[in-house]
Enzyme design. Structure first.
Site, PDB file in Angstrom:
ATOM      1  N   ASP A  38       0.779  -1.246   0.000  1.00 12.69           N
ATOM      2  CA  ASP A  38       0.000   0.000   0.000  1.00 12.69           C
ATOM      3  C   ASP A  38       0.807   1.289   0.000  1.00 12.69           C
ATOM      4  OD1 ASP A  38      -2.516   1.036  -0.282  1.00 12.69           O
ATOM      5  OD2 ASP A  38      -2.888   1.243   1.856  1.00 12.69           O
ATOM      6  N   HIS A 306       2.275   4.480   6.297  1.00 10.59           N
ATOM      7  CA  HIS A 306       2.097   5.091   4.978  1.00 10.59           C
ATOM      8  C   HIS A 306       0.865   5.990   4.898  1.00 10.59           C
ATOM      9  CE1 HIS A 306      -0.096   1.261   4.838  1.00 10.59           C
ATOM     10  NE2 HIS A 306      -0.914   1.842   3.980  1.00 10.59           N
TER      11      HIS A 306
END
Length: 877
Positions: A38, A306
């Site tokens: 991701d 993230h």
């Protein structure tokens, strides 16, 4: 999954070490396969550190859509990645790129308008439905629907199989926020898998598997794989209009706090380690100290997510990150103050009235000559060191409205050492003034003999055009070479209406046009002094100069003769002041030079290695797709000269024209995209940001030798602690005569800390203890975690690129007598002498023994080669 674009390698390692330490200590498990599906783009640093951590395969997904399509068509989504140019095959790792369906099960089914394969539907938090019926739950698998489900699944499996070289297909089942009701999921999945396996006509067998089982099957196929070099997969675009380059600059304040927290953690870790080894019976409670460090380690690790440091979280979550970081920093500051007060005690004397005491800690393992600044509200007349000798210092009126004066002191600090200074206030007993008072002026073209105003130190001359109050050139005095250099602030105007076209948001950057200049006029103030020259430029939107939204405060440092000038004068320090922005504005500072660069720029992967970035022209969105992350370093160059930019937080950076570099400093955005509104992911950031950039101008040879150390000097500035005591004399000062911890200039002390893990470093013993439920009740304070990093590439510098020989016993002799050193994997969970990673078959291949010979450890000496990071457990007598 840590972010891969805007995180430093040091912080990635902290985060991985925290997680691996927990898993190993609690379950005896050592992960060997990554699942990095991701993060928005893939760095070449990540495969290197996963390899160093003992991983056998690496998995990524988000790479540029056109690159993925080309790799998919040519069956090149799998390869052996040599992420480090210098380490090459020594730290290579097999890498799998997810295909165009990414990490999700296909959401479309031809026979139903409900979501595909997601029988638990869409999660509703924090209030789940009482009847258990969630929105968009897939049609249940029944005798009527099972064949249709099976056909759709097999068709997708075969589609994906055509993009890979083996008959093993990795089919991820799930997506974001899935399996929140796993019993519903598995009830339907079990029926579907059993049905497919019972029908030979499908030509497919399906089984539940772990990632490790998939890679084991693939490894046993003995296929020969292509090699990928050290090029990364940044930036990431998901389609022609969606360049995920905006997050390089989103939430600049969070990015700055995260890096300052990491720097404080770095200082606190080494300071506590030294204190405990030297004074094991000291008054500072070691368990309390470890708790303060753990809290900050956790907060620093957490924000590397993230959707954390990227600035792509909702405001509520962003506030949580900031709160955790501040709480952790407060605890470590208290720890540092306790350590200092334990090591230095004072006695009050008549001569000490009116003195302020500061203790300065150098967190780097190099002897440093540098400047510290102290914010004050009263003027001072003298600064003394711990021996009572006068120290060069300068004070002048501050440009920061939060305090009145800035005091600059020239300090000479031992590696990982302390120095104490006494500051005499203006109200104290009169003595000869020795602190130089900086002189402030507002020069103008009218009262100046020349239009050009030169401002110099030993390294540079900055030329200011007094008709515009702008910088026009920088002279490198060492070569007497002048680079034409101008700076200005500009703004990209963002679209916030999805009906009117592509948008900019937390993640993405899109612009239809060119950036517009923000200033109609520039105000100028100059502060001149014996140690510091400060240039204050205020950028006004109108000629009346009533208020400014932008400013640059540039400083040249003057190092007196007799002091080491290697680093201190080499950086032109610039602090920018930006904001609050108007809505839907993206602010940049643009530096234009006469360097012949052909739009090429070099930027760093995670402050670990440099990447060359060639300008690319696209049919649409060319500006945004040529933006890259600058974590710590970026530079442009021609045959003669290089301009280096060093940063203490991450930014977006680009070269849109020959000899040009622009840095995105701040963003304030709102849009009506449904996804952003539903998750409150608009970026209405009204903050004022104050990032610092160091400019370095010089030949390639000189800048090659300096930029790594200068970047670390900016990141890890000396820690200044003000003492609450008012005394001057000392009854005891344990720190002044300590043996410094010093390394060669090409080796960085990346970690010196006490993790406090309870596990045995003997794997067999630890597994036995885990199975018996036997673990230590208390933290292990005897185990020191040490990491040494070689800063240079193999061919970067004729001297500094050479391997360095380090005797750990001599390096740490000031802490005590080293009795044992164990070399470990990067995150500490493997004894390196027993760690055997898979060797994937590749061509061409130059086999090398990845086991590290422990012979060199017999006399505590290790050789650190270019770009190596070597990790050790150290034990003292």
């Amino acid at each position: 999954m840590h972010d891969e674009a805007v995180t430093t390698v040091d912080d990635q390692i902290i985060q991985l070490t925290e997680g691996h330490g927990f898993l190993y200590e609690t379950f005896g498990v050592r992960p060997q396969f990554s699942w990095h599906v991701d993060p928005f783009g893939a760095s070449a640093t990540s495969p290197t550190i996963f390899s160093m951590s003992g991983f056998n395969a690496h998995l990524i997904s988000r790479i540029d859509y056109d690159s993925k399509a080309a790799m998919q068509d040519s069956k090149k989504l799998q390869f052996v990645w040599r992420g480090s140019r210098s380490l090459s095959e020594k730290q290579e790792i097999f890498t799998h790129v997810m295909d165009q369906f990414s990490y999700c099960t296909p959401s479309y089914l031809p026979f139903t308008n409900r979501s595909g394969f997601y029988w638990n539907g869409v999660a509703l938090f924090p209030d789940p439905p009482k009847d258990g019926i969630y929105p968009n739950m897939s049609l249940p698998v029944t005798s009527d629907s099972i064949h249709q489900y099976a056909e759709a699944m097999v068709k997708n499996i075969k589609t994906r199989a055509a993009w890979f070289r083996s008959n093993d297909v990795l089919w991820p089942w799930g997506c974001d926020k899935q399996f929140f009701n796993s019993s519903v999921q598995f009830k339907n999945m079990d029926l579907l898998l059993e049905y497919i396996n019972s029908k030979a006509e499908f030509g497919v067998t399906v089984q539940y598997a772990t990632l490790g089982e998939y890679f084991t099957n693939l490894y046993n196929r003995n296929i020969t794989w292509e090699i990928r070099g050290s090029q990364d997969f940044l930036p990431y675009s998901s389609d022609v209009f969606q360049a995920w380059t905006g997050f390089f600059a989103s939430r600049n304040v969070l990015k700055g706090v995260a890096r300052r927290a990491s720097s404080l953690l770095y200082a606190g870790g080494s300071a506590f380690t030294q204190y405990l080894m030297k004074y094991p019976s000291g008054a500072v409670c070691k368990m309390w100290a470890l708790e303060q460090l753990r809290a900050l380690r956790w907060a620093v690790s957490e924000v590397q997510h993230h959707d954390g440091i990227t600035g792509t979280e909702s405001p509520k979550v962003g506030d949580m990150y900031i709160a955790h970081l501040h709480e952790g920093m407060t605890g470590v500051r208290k720890l540092m103050k306790a350590i200092v007060m334990e090591q230095i005690s004072y006695e009050k004397t008549e001569q000490s009235e009116g003195l302020l005491h500061i203790t300065v800690y150098n967190p780097l393992a190099w002897n440093m000559t540098t400047f510290i600044s102290v914010a004050l509200n009263t003027s001072v007349t003298a600064v003394y060191n711990e021996l009572g000798h006068l120290v060069p210092a300068q004070i002048h009126n501050s440009s920061d409205p939060s305090h009145s004066f800035d005091l600059y002191v020239l300090v000479v600090l031992p590696g990982l050492g302390y120095r104490r200074y006494s500051i005499k206030s203006e109200n104290a007993e009169p003595r000869k003034e020795t602190v130089h008072m900086g002189r402030q002026s507002s020069p103008s073209r009218k009262n100046s003999k020349s239009r050009m105003m030169p401002l110099s130190n030993d390294c540079y001359t900055l030329w200011i055009d007094l008709s515009t109050n702008m910088l026009v050139s920088i002279t490198d005095r060492e070569r007497n070479y002048t680079v034409q250099t101008t700076q200005e602030f500009l703004e990209y105007h963002a679209n916030g209406d999805t009906g009117a076209g592509p948008i900019s948001d937390n993640y993405m950057f899109f612009t239809n046009g060119y950036a517009a200049s923000v200033a109609k006029s520039v105000g100028l103030e100059i502060v001149t002094g014996t140690l510091v020259t400060e240039i204050r430029q205020y950028f006004y939107r109108d000629i009346s100069q009533q208020s400014y939204m932008y400013a640059i405060f540039s400083r040249l440092y003057h190092v007196p003769d007799g002091y080491d000038k290697t680093l201190a004068c080499r950086a032109i320090e610039q602090q920018y002041r930006v904001g609050p922005l108007e809505l839907n504005r993206e602010a940049i500072v643009r530096i234009q030079t006469n360097l012949q660069t052909s739009k090429r720029i070099y930027t760093d992967d995670n402050a670990y290695q440099m990447q060359a970035r060639e300008f690319k022209v696209y049919n649409s969105n060319t500006v945004a797709r040529n933006y890259y992350p600058m974590v710590r370093t970026a530079y442009i160059e021609d045959e003669k000269t290089r301009l280096v930019l060093l940063s203490e937080r991450s930014h977006g950076v680009s070269s849109q024209d020959n000899g040009q570099v622009e840095i995105m400093l701040h963003r304030r955005l709102w849009n009506n995209m449904e996804w952003d509104l539903n998750y409150n992911l608009t970026l209405d950031d009204t903050s004022v940001v104050r990032p610092t950039i160091w400019l370095v101008v010089g030949s390639k040879e000189v800048t090659d030798s300096l930029y790594q150390r200068l970047g670390l000097c900016l990141e890890h500035k000396p820690l200044v602690m003000i003492s609450p005591h008012t005394g001057c004399g000392k009854s005891e000062n344990r720190v002044v005569d300590d043996v410094p911890v010093t390394l060669p200039p090409n080796i960085h002390l990346q970690t010196l800390s006490i993790p406090g893990w309870k596990y045995s470093s003997d794997h067999t013993e630890h597994i036995r203890n885990v199975h018996k439920g036997k673990t230590r009740d208390d933290a292990d304070f005897s185990r020191i975690l040490l990491r040494l990093q070689h800063l240079y590439e193999a061919d970067e510098d004729p001297i500094l690129s050479k391997p360095a020989s380090i005797n750990i016993k001599l390096l740490l002799k000031g802490l005590g007598t080293v009795r044992l050193v164990e070399e470990r994997s990067l995150t500490g969970t493997w004894d390196l002498s027993t760690m055997e990673r898979w060797k994937w078959k590749s061509t061409p291949r130059k086999d090398s023994d990845e086991r590290i010979s422990m012979k060199s450890m017999e006399d505590f000496t290790v050789v650190v080669s270019p770009k190596e990071i070597r990790t050790f457990f150290v034990y003292f007598q």
